[in-house]
Design a protein around this motif. Sequence first.
Motif, PDB file in Angstrom:
ATOM      1  N   VAL A  62      18.401 -64.521  11.906  1.00 51.62           N
ATOM      2  CA  VAL A  62      17.074 -64.835  11.376  1.00 51.62           C
ATOM      3  C   VAL A  62      16.021 -64.073  12.189  1.00 51.62           C
ATOM      4  N   LEU A  63      16.204 -64.008  13.491  1.00 52.00           N
ATOM      5  CA  LEU A  63      15.288 -63.241  14.338  1.00 52.00           C
ATOM      6  C   LEU A  63      15.272 -61.774  13.912  1.00 52.00           C
ATOM      7  N   SER A  64      16.447 -61.263  13.567  1.00 52.23           N
ATOM      8  CA  SER A  64      16.556 -59.879  13.106  1.00 52.23           C
ATOM      9  C   SER A  64      15.730 -59.656  11.834  1.00 52.23           C
ATOM     10  N   ALA A  65      15.777 -60.631  10.926  1.00 51.28           N
ATOM     11  CA  ALA A  65      14.994 -60.533   9.682  1.00 51.28           C
ATOM     12  C   ALA A  65      13.500 -60.538  10.003  1.00 51.28           C
ATOM     13  N   LEU A  66      13.089 -61.360  10.951  1.00 49.95           N
ATOM     14  CA  LEU A  66      11.673 -61.411  11.346  1.00 49.95           C
ATOM     15  C   LEU A  66      11.230 -60.114  12.029  1.00 49.95           C
ATOM     16  N   LEU A  67      12.128 -59.522  12.796  1.00 46.53           N
ATOM     17  CA  LEU A  67      11.827 -58.224  13.428  1.00 46.53           C
ATOM     18  C   LEU A  67      11.658 -57.135  12.367  1.00 46.53           C
ATOM     19  N   LEU A  68      12.477 -57.207  11.309  1.00 45.45           N
ATOM     20  CA  LEU A  68      12.343 -56.260  10.201  1.00 45.45           C
ATOM     21  C   LEU A  68      10.954 -56.384   9.570  1.00 45.45           C
ATOM     22  N   LEU A  69      10.522 -57.603   9.301  1.00 45.82           N
ATOM     23  CA  LEU A  69       9.192 -57.821   8.730  1.00 45.82           C
ATOM     24  C   LEU A  69       8.117 -57.272   9.661  1.00 45.82           C
ATOM     25  N   ARG A  70       8.253 -57.531  10.926  1.00 44.81           N
ATOM     26  CA  ARG A  70       7.263 -57.041  11.897  1.00 44.81           C
ATOM     27  C   ARG A  70       7.149 -55.521  11.842  1.00 44.81           C
ATOM     28  N   ARG A  71       8.284 -54.831  11.795  1.00 47.77           N
ATOM     29  CA  ARG A  71       8.278 -53.355  11.731  1.00 47.77           C
ATOM     30  C   ARG A  71       7.617 -52.860  10.454  1.00 47.77           C
TER      31      ARG A  71
END
Length: 190
Positions: free
Chosen positions: A58-67
């Motif tokens: 889930v953190l990975s998905a949030l990092l994707l959104l941030r990028r």
Amino acid sequence: MNYTIQPHGEAVVFRLQEPRLNASHAPELKAALTVLAHEHQGPVVVDLSAVQSLDSAVLSALLLLRRLLEGQGRPLALVAPTPGVQSVFSLSRLNEIFTLMQSIDEALLYLQNQASLLMKKKAEEEEEEFDEEEDWDEEELEDWEEEEEDWEEDWDEEDWDEEEWDEEDWEEEEEDWEGEEEDEDEEEEE
């Protein structure tokens, strides 16, 4: 996976409504966040108030959104008031990358301030570019003025007067041109 998307002024709020988020939710979450980044304009708030626990997927998905948002110059804030979610961010040290808020109102106020800062920064960058263009134009003008001075030094009136062009030379040239024109006229008549 349950979530809602609600516009809130210029921002959009992405509210996750699952108490536990894990790797099984990650593909759908990544797809939803990617669509969110491309279809909605303005800042984004991800509301994790209803979430009690989450994992690294889930953190990975949030990092994707941030990028994605960062590439568009758009700010992001996360609402994460629950201790379980906060501890995951703290342990992964992602609390140093993400801005974690206690409420949506706090997140929206933060995003407003961020938008103001981004506008100010953009205005400063445009002013710097304008100043650089002005400097370049001044340098170009100085170069032209120097060339003009050199040209004036090379071709001043005194030099021109020293040339051996008197009235008789001009009259002879004029007679030669008139003679050539008469010859051409005669050839055309024949």
